[in-house]
Scaffold this motif. Structure first.
Motif, short mmCIF file in Angstrom:
data_model
loop_
_atom_site.label_atom_id
_atom_site.label_comp_id
_atom_site.label_asym_id
_atom_site.label_seq_id
_atom_site.Cartn_x
_atom_site.Cartn_y
_atom_site.Cartn_z
N ILE A 46 0.83 -1.20 0.00
CA ILE A 46 0.00 0.00 0.00
C ILE A 46 0.86 1.25 0.00
O ILE A 46 0.59 2.23 -0.70
CB ILE A 46 -0.95 -0.02 1.21
N GLY A 47 1.95 1.22 0.77
CA GLY A 47 2.83 2.38 0.81
C GLY A 47 3.51 2.64 -0.52
O GLY A 47 3.62 3.80 -0.97
N PHE A 49 2.42 2.00 -3.40
CA PHE A 49 1.44 2.53 -4.36
C PHE A 49 0.95 3.92 -3.98
O PHE A 49 0.83 4.79 -4.84
CB PHE A 49 0.26 1.57 -4.45
N LEU A 50 0.69 4.13 -2.71
CA LEU A 50 0.03 5.36 -2.30
C LEU A 50 0.98 6.54 -2.11
O LEU A 50 0.59 7.69 -2.34
CB LEU A 50 -0.75 5.13 -1.00
N VAL A 51 2.22 6.28 -1.67
CA VAL A 51 3.13 7.40 -1.41
C VAL A 51 3.43 8.20 -2.67
O VAL A 51 3.31 9.44 -2.66
CB VAL A 51 4.42 6.88 -0.73
N LEU A 53 1.59 8.40 -5.31
CA LEU A 53 0.33 9.01 -5.72
C LEU A 53 0.01 10.22 -4.85
O LEU A 53 -0.44 11.26 -5.35
CB LEU A 53 -0.78 7.97 -5.63
N TYR A 54 0.24 10.08 -3.56
CA TYR A 54 0.00 11.21 -2.66
C TYR A 54 0.94 12.37 -2.99
O TYR A 54 0.53 13.54 -2.99
CB TYR A 54 0.19 10.78 -1.21
#
Length: 301
Positions: A46-47, A49-51, A53-54
């Motif tokens: 999750i990290g 992918f999301l970092v 993107l954030y």
């Protein structure tokens, strides 16, 4: 008249073993270290992918001083839409959007249509050299797409299709990947249904449209979404066959924006990246259940 009395104490000993047996049927418990490892793997995925993107979306909303500050400013001190305004006015993103929508929509429709026809033919139609043709199509999946760039470019140039929608769309309408997905789905359909329709006078086209396509709709939708994302993000081929700004697509428009802004305005470049990625991100989040369900259904079949 005698009444039947039930002693609850006699039932209690039998109820406890039953509950224990139900608990034992679940199998051995997973070790704690394995649970912790799986939890860490999920958090890491999750990290990863999301970092990024954030960081993309937050940088697009940051003022310039927050982007170049050190240490890194993870939370913007203030939210601003200036980067989106600069990106939209520095490059003709309205034209880029139109080109991407046309090439993606028309290209996906043609590719899925050909994949449906090809898969139906390989599953339900008998013809000479059927196995050899299928092997050749599947073997084409092993070749990298860049091998055919020169041949396709010379063909498009000789046909006069440079800087045109036809030059961008037509060389990529044949997809062995989409055909193979639909082939795996269609081969699970009971042929007795099609034979009954044939007895009733239905031809191949009617059988395909009224029986095969509805039964294969989950996999067709999955293939459509996968092909659509690939065409929306396609970069190399549109860059080669187009040389004018009015025929560029969104991924190339992002490169155009960077050449306009240079490396001094990363906020505008991040805003342009949001323009490119946001439509497909929304499409994925809205259709992720159908994508996973279609792939899972194909695997189970």
């Amino acid at each position: 008249m005698s009444t039947l009395s039930i002693d609850p104490d006699r039932l209690a000993p039998t109820a406890v073993p039953a509950a224990r047996n139900r608990g034992r049927e679940r199998g051995p418990r997973r070790p704690r270290w394995m649970t912790a490892l799986l939890f860490a793997a999920v958090l890491g995925t999750i990290g990863i992918f999301l970092v990024p993107l954030y960081w993309l979306f937050s940088s697009a909303l940051k003022p310039r001083q927050d982007i170049y500050s050190w240490p890194l400013q993870w939370i913007p001190t203030e939210l601003t839409l200036e980067n989106f305004v600069v990106a939209w006015t520095s490059a003709p993103f309205d034209r880029f959007f139109v080109n991407s929508i046309v090439t993606t929509g028309v290209g996906t429709a043609l590719e899925i249509s050909l994949a449906v026809l090809c898969a139906y033919a390989f599953v339900f139609v008998e013809f000479r050299f059927k196995k050899a043709a299928f092997v050749l199509i599947i073997a084409s999946m092993m070749l990298p797409g860049h091998v055919t760039l020169i041949v396709n470019y010379l063909t498009v140039a000789n046909l006069g299709w440079l800087n045109s929608y036809a030059g961008i769309i037509l060389p990529g309408v044949a997809s062995a990947f989409a055909m193979f997905l639909l082939f795996q789905s269609m081969r699970t359909i009971d042929e007795d249904i099609l034979q009954a329709a044939e007895i009733d006078g239905a031809g191949h086209l009617r059988r395909m449209l009224t029986i095969v396509v509805p039964l294969s709709s989950p996999m067709i939708l999955t293939a459509t979404l996968i092909v659509m994302v690939g065409k929306w993000n396609e970069y190399v081929w549109p860059l080669i066959v187009t040389s004018t700004t009015d025929m560029r697509t969104l991924p190339i428009g992002l490169l155009f924006l960077r050449s306009q802004e240079g490396y001094s305005n990363w906020g505008a470049i991040m805003a342009g990246a949001v323009f490119v990625s946001l439509p497909m991100l929304l499409l994925f989040f809205l259709a992720q259940r159908r994508i996973i369900g279609g792939l899972a259904a194909g695997a189970m079949k």
